[in-house]
Write a protein that holds these residues in place. Structure first.
Motif, PDB file in Angstrom:
ATOM      1  N   THR A  54      -6.848   4.344   3.839  1.00 53.60           N
ATOM      2  CA  THR A  54      -7.664   4.742   2.591  1.00 53.60           C
ATOM      3  C   THR A  54      -8.528   5.909   2.937  1.00 53.60           C
ATOM      4  N   ASP A  55      -8.698   6.381   3.981  1.00 50.63           N
ATOM      5  CA  ASP A  55      -9.581   7.781   4.439  1.00 50.63           C
ATOM      6  C   ASP A  55      -8.516   8.680   4.140  1.00 50.63           C
ATOM      7  N   GLY A  56      -7.235   8.715   4.236  1.00 48.74           N
ATOM      8  CA  GLY A  56      -6.437   9.630   4.181  1.00 48.74           C
ATOM      9  C   GLY A  56      -6.025  10.204   5.599  1.00 48.74           C
ATOM     10  N   ARG A  57      -6.575   9.760   6.459  1.00 49.27           N
ATOM     11  CA  ARG A  57      -6.230  10.224   7.975  1.00 49.27           C
ATOM     12  C   ARG A  57      -4.736  10.012   8.111  1.00 49.27           C
ATOM     13  N   VAL A  58      -4.001   9.010   7.539  1.00 51.93           N
ATOM     14  CA  VAL A  58      -2.670   8.812   7.617  1.00 51.93           C
ATOM     15  C   VAL A  58      -2.209   8.661   6.332  1.00 51.93           C
ATOM     16  N   TYR A  59      -0.826   9.042   6.163  1.00 46.69           N
ATOM     17  CA  TYR A  59      -0.396   8.518   4.647  1.00 46.69           C
ATOM     18  C   TYR A  59       0.053   7.084   4.668  1.00 46.69           C
ATOM     19  N   CYS A  60       0.404   6.483   5.734  1.00 43.02           N
ATOM     20  CA  CYS A  60       0.945   4.964   5.554  1.00 43.02           C
ATOM     21  C   CYS A  60       0.845   4.203   6.932  1.00 43.02           C
ATOM     22  N   ALA A  61       0.638   2.978   6.861  1.00 44.82           N
ATOM     23  CA  ALA A  61       0.857   2.149   8.108  1.00 44.82           C
ATOM     24  C   ALA A  61       1.900   1.331   8.186  1.00 44.82           C
ATOM     25  N   ALA A  62       2.604   0.823   9.304  1.00 44.78           N
ATOM     26  CA  ALA A  62       3.868   0.064   9.256  1.00 44.78           C
ATOM     27  C   ALA A  62       3.322  -1.154  10.132  1.00 44.78           C
ATOM     28  N   LEU A  63       3.648  -2.490   9.745  1.00 45.09           N
ATOM     29  CA  LEU A  63       3.465  -3.556  10.267  1.00 45.09           C
ATOM     30  C   LEU A  63       4.334  -4.665   9.296  1.00 45.09           C
ATOM     31  N   THR A  64       4.461  -5.863   9.811  1.00 41.70           N
ATOM     32  CA  THR A  64       5.101  -7.029   8.745  1.00 41.70           C
ATOM     33  C   THR A  64       4.526  -6.987   7.400  1.00 41.70           C
ATOM     34  N   ASP A  65       5.283  -7.258   6.322  1.00 42.77           N
ATOM     35  CA  ASP A  65       4.886  -7.382   4.916  1.00 42.77           C
ATOM     36  C   ASP A  65       3.919  -8.651   5.079  1.00 42.77           C
ATOM     37  N   ILE A  66       4.007  -9.476   5.848  1.00 41.10           N
ATOM     38  CA  ILE A  66       3.241 -10.803   5.836  1.00 41.10           C
ATOM     39  C   ILE A  66       1.587 -10.326   6.452  1.00 41.10           C
ATOM     40  N   SER A  67       1.768  -9.710   7.535  1.00 38.22           N
ATOM     41  CA  SER A  67       0.491  -9.275   8.107  1.00 38.22           C
ATOM     42  C   SER A  67      -0.246  -7.943   7.223  1.00 38.22           C
ATOM     43  N   LEU A  68       0.574  -7.359   6.506  1.00 43.18           N
ATOM     44  CA  LEU A  68      -0.272  -6.081   5.548  1.00 43.18           C
ATOM     45  C   LEU A  68      -0.608  -6.804   4.486  1.00 43.18           C
ATOM     46  N   LYS A  69      -0.034  -7.837   3.727  1.00 42.05           N
ATOM     47  CA  LYS A  69      -0.513  -8.467   2.565  1.00 42.05           C
ATOM     48  C   LYS A  69      -1.737  -9.366   2.963  1.00 42.05           C
ATOM     49  N   ASP A  70      -1.873  -9.980   4.239  1.00 35.97           N
ATOM     50  CA  ASP A  70      -2.989 -10.471   4.506  1.00 35.97           C
ATOM     51  C   ASP A  70      -4.094  -9.717   4.625  1.00 35.97           C
TER      52      ASP A  70
END
Length: 297
Positions: free
Chosen positions: A197-213
């Motif tokens: 959200t700060d724009g320091r990276v474009y994206c972050a990778a993890l399981t979809d379950i954890s990211l949705k949480d």
């Protein structure tokens, strides 16, 4: 979540409080009591009570602030046992690496902690049919302006991606051609969200379950989760699946549980139960993914 699974679990698990809690009720601290040394299924039916082990890790199985045991695995287990005529489901919290040893020590009757099916674990205990598939996903800015959906897109567009320290996503990224200088290693899911959200990276990778949480706990964050996918490692798709765990000598209990769990999957009821925890129909086990195959890997 291949070989880094233990590291991630160690990193994320909450401090476990040894005790017994009743699902839907307050914490009931008590001394550890062994479960039946005979037929666990018949004992549970006679007592109309069963005990499961959790690791206090959201969203898989945890005690919320009100003292209620909840999460994907306990709620699914409760539905399964209700169909079996067992309404009283208790839970005991231990550290993740002690779940199988405590199970085999008869501290409870099964593990309900979203545990991945892996060969070394299959050598020590018996897994149910796969309960869910843990897909990889990316946390991206709202609207995903770069249209990044997989690691190969990250490599092609040369954007930065955040991964967790000791987690497997860094390996998935480099195997897909992502350069080391595109990868930023962070120490928590919250910091991954902030970095996006700060724009320091474009994206972050993890399981979809954890990211949705993560997103569910941060309403209003200017981010979204991409559809889940199976990453590629050594030229092959990596398939991860979680399941419930039983003692090897409790086949009647495991088989009865499997029959009711399959009914939940097939009827669509499973999806209703797990949606509040960031799971979706996309996380249903894929056709052809079996416990036997995963135990052989």
């Amino acid at each position: 979540m291949a070989h880094g699974e233990w590291s991630r679990r160690e990193f994320f698990r909450r401090s476990a409080v040894l005790g017994t809690v009743t699902i839907g009720g307050p914490v009931l601290l008590s001394a550890c009591t062994s479960t039946s040394s005979g037929d666990a299924l018949q004992a549970a039916k006679d007592a109309k009570k069963i005990k499961l082990g959790i690791a206090n890790e959201a969203p898989y199985g945890f005690t919320d602030q009100s003292g209620k045991v909840t999460g994907e695995a306990p709620e699914v287990a409760r539905a399964v046992f209700k169909a079996m005529g067992i309404d009283n489901v208790e839970a005991e919290a231990v550290s993740f690496d002690q779940l199988i040893p405590a199970l085999n020590a008869r501290k409870y009757d099964l593990v309900a902690a979203g545990m991945n099916i892996k060969k070394e674990r299959c050598d020590a205990a018996a897994f149910s049919i796969p309960d869910y598939s843990a897909l990889t996903a990316l946390l991206v800015p709202k609207g995903n302006p770069q249209q990044i959906r997989k690691f190969e897109d990250i490599a092609a567009k040369k954007v930065k991606v955040a991964v967790l320290s000791a987690a497997v996503e860094k390996g998935y990224a480099t195997d897909s051609g992502v350069a080391e200088d595109q990868i930023v290693t962070l120490d928590s899911q919250d910091n991954m969200l902030r970095a996006v959200t700060d724009g320091r990276v474009y994206c972050a990778a993890l399981t979809d379950i954890s990211l949705k949480d993560v997103l569910a706990k941060s309403p209003g964050a200017a981010a979204e989760v991409t559809p889940g996918f199976d990453p590629i490692k050594n030229g092959q798709p990596v398939v991860s699946a979680g399941a419930f765990v039983f003692r090897k000598d409790d086949n009647p209990l495991r088989e009865a549980f499997n029959a009711e769990l399959k009914k939940l999957h097939d009827s669509g009821e499973w999806t209703k139960i797990v949606t509040p925890f960031g799971f979706s129909a996309d996380n249903l086990p894929k056709a052809g993914v079996t416990t036997e195959k995963l135990c052989a890997v």
